[in-house]
Design a protein around this motif. Structure first.
Motif, PDB file in Angstrom:
ATOM      1  N   ARG A   1      -2.364   1.838   9.364  1.00 51.45           N
ATOM      2  CA  ARG A   1      -2.060   2.617   8.170  1.00 51.45           C
ATOM      3  C   ARG A   1      -2.636   3.826   8.481  1.00 51.45           C
ATOM      4  NH1 ARG A   1      -4.747  -2.320   4.980  1.00 51.45           N
ATOM      5  NH2 ARG A   1      -3.112  -3.758   5.071  1.00 51.45           N
ATOM      6  N   ALA A   2      -1.875   5.092   7.672  1.00 53.40           N
ATOM      7  CA  ALA A   2      -2.336   6.212   8.013  1.00 53.40           C
ATOM      8  C   ALA A   2      -2.220   6.759   6.770  1.00 53.40           C
ATOM      9  CB  ALA A   2      -1.408   7.006   9.199  1.00 53.40           C
TER      10      ALA A   2
ATOM     11  N   VAL B   1       7.274   4.639  19.996  1.00 53.99           N
ATOM     12  CA  VAL B   1       6.688   5.012  18.561  1.00 53.99           C
ATOM     13  C   VAL B   1       7.589   4.904  17.295  1.00 53.99           C
ATOM     14  CG1 VAL B   1       4.714   5.947  19.992  1.00 53.99           C
ATOM     15  CG2 VAL B   1       6.388   7.518  18.986  1.00 53.99           C
ATOM     16  N   THR B   2       6.831   4.673  16.273  1.00 55.78           N
ATOM     17  CA  THR B   2       7.851   4.965  14.990  1.00 55.78           C
ATOM     18  C   THR B   2       6.668   4.842  14.031  1.00 55.78           C
ATOM     19  OG1 THR B   2       9.622   4.217  13.747  1.00 55.78           O
ATOM     20  CG2 THR B   2       8.285   2.467  14.496  1.00 55.78           C
ATOM     21  N   GLN B   3       7.302   5.382  12.775  1.00 53.88           N
ATOM     22  CA  GLN B   3       6.445   5.513  11.438  1.00 53.88           C
ATOM     23  C   GLN B   3       7.434   5.376  10.251  1.00 53.88           C
ATOM     24  OE1 GLN B   3       3.788   8.872  11.855  1.00 53.88           O
ATOM     25  NE2 GLN B   3       5.761  10.019  12.283  1.00 53.88           N
TER      26      GLN B   3
ATOM     27  N   ILE C   1       0.834  -1.329  -0.071  1.00 49.84           N
ATOM     28  CA  ILE C   1       0.086   0.098   0.176  1.00 49.84           C
ATOM     29  C   ILE C   1       0.919   1.156   0.004  1.00 49.84           C
ATOM     30  CG2 ILE C   1      -2.035  -1.115   1.097  1.00 49.84           C
ATOM     31  CD1 ILE C   1      -0.763   0.472   3.760  1.00 49.84           C
ATOM     32  N   ASP C   2       0.230   2.334  -0.267  1.00 49.33           N
ATOM     33  CA  ASP C   2       0.925   3.957  -0.409  1.00 49.33           C
ATOM     34  C   ASP C   2       0.426   4.193   0.988  1.00 49.33           C
ATOM     35  OD1 ASP C   2       2.127   3.530  -2.562  1.00 49.33           O
ATOM     36  OD2 ASP C   2       0.261   4.148  -3.909  1.00 49.33           O
ATOM     37  N   GLY C   3       1.119   5.426   1.634  1.00 44.28           N
ATOM     38  CA  GLY C   3       0.787   6.059   2.551  1.00 44.28           C
ATOM     39  C   GLY C   3       1.847   5.709   3.626  1.00 44.28           C
ATOM     40  N   TRP C   4       1.450   5.726   5.155  1.00 45.96           N
ATOM     41  CA  TRP C   4       2.225   5.692   6.196  1.00 45.96           C
ATOM     42  C   TRP C   4       2.039   4.518   6.916  1.00 45.96           C
ATOM     43  CZ3 TRP C   4       6.441   8.580   7.242  1.00 45.96           C
ATOM     44  CH2 TRP C   4       6.532   9.828   6.553  1.00 45.96           C
ATOM     45  N   ALA C   5       2.778   3.785   7.504  1.00 44.67           N
ATOM     46  CA  ALA C   5       2.491   2.782   8.843  1.00 44.67           C
ATOM     47  C   ALA C   5       3.092   3.495   9.910  1.00 44.67           C
ATOM     48  CB  ALA C   5       3.414   1.471   8.305  1.00 44.67           C
ATOM     49  N   GLN C   6       2.312   3.296  11.013  1.00 47.57           N
ATOM     50  CA  GLN C   6       2.676   3.836  12.094  1.00 47.57           C
ATOM     51  C   GLN C   6       2.674   2.491  13.273  1.00 47.57           C
ATOM     52  OE1 GLN C   6      -0.337   6.850  12.824  1.00 47.57           O
ATOM     53  NE2 GLN C   6       1.196   8.475  12.033  1.00 47.57           N
TER      54      GLN C   6
END
Length: 129
Positions: A88-89, A124-126, A29-34
């Motif tokens: 996902r963010a 936390v991480t992303q 997927i596209d975007g961010w994983a947090q």
């Protein structure tokens, strides 16, 4: 059954195997994983003084806090008292640090009400996918 290999029955969440499968799916997927990693501090002391039922209750409470957050996401148990929350963010920093602060505060208040000297460490991480 094969499905049981991916499930932690005590906390009713996915286990480390399920986490790795979830991470593989994220790469498509596209975007961010947090991610948020949580570990209960001094749970062994709690188990010794109040019994394993108290430690299990603390794990269940932390799991419930993560699973019921307004931020969505999925909870996994790595093992012992280590939990991972993932989501996902659509954009960077979307509530991640706020959620971490809320989890620490709510868990600390809950533990204090029980008279238990436990806290939760949160990292936390992303990453952009």
């Amino acid at each position: 059954m094969i499905g049981d290999l991916f499930w932690d029955e005590q906390l009713n969440v996915g286990n480390a195997f399920a986490l790795f499968r979830y991470l593989q799916d994220l790469t498509t997927i596209d975007g961010w994983a947090q991610a948020m990693a949580c570990d209960i501090d001094n749970i062994s002391g709690l188990n010794k003084t109040s019994g394993y039922a108290a430690g299990n209750e603390a794990l269940q409470m932390l799991t419930a806090l993560l699973a019921s957050s307004d931020y969505g996401g999925t909870v996994f148990r790595l093992g012992g008292d280590e939990l991972i929350w993932l989501r996902r963010a659509t954009e960077k920093n979307l509530g991640l640090h706020d959620m971490a602060s809320e989890v620490r505060q709510q868990f600390g208040e809950w533990a204090s009400q029980h008279g238990w000297a436990i806290t939760v460490s949160v990292g936390v991480t992303q990453v952009q996918l």
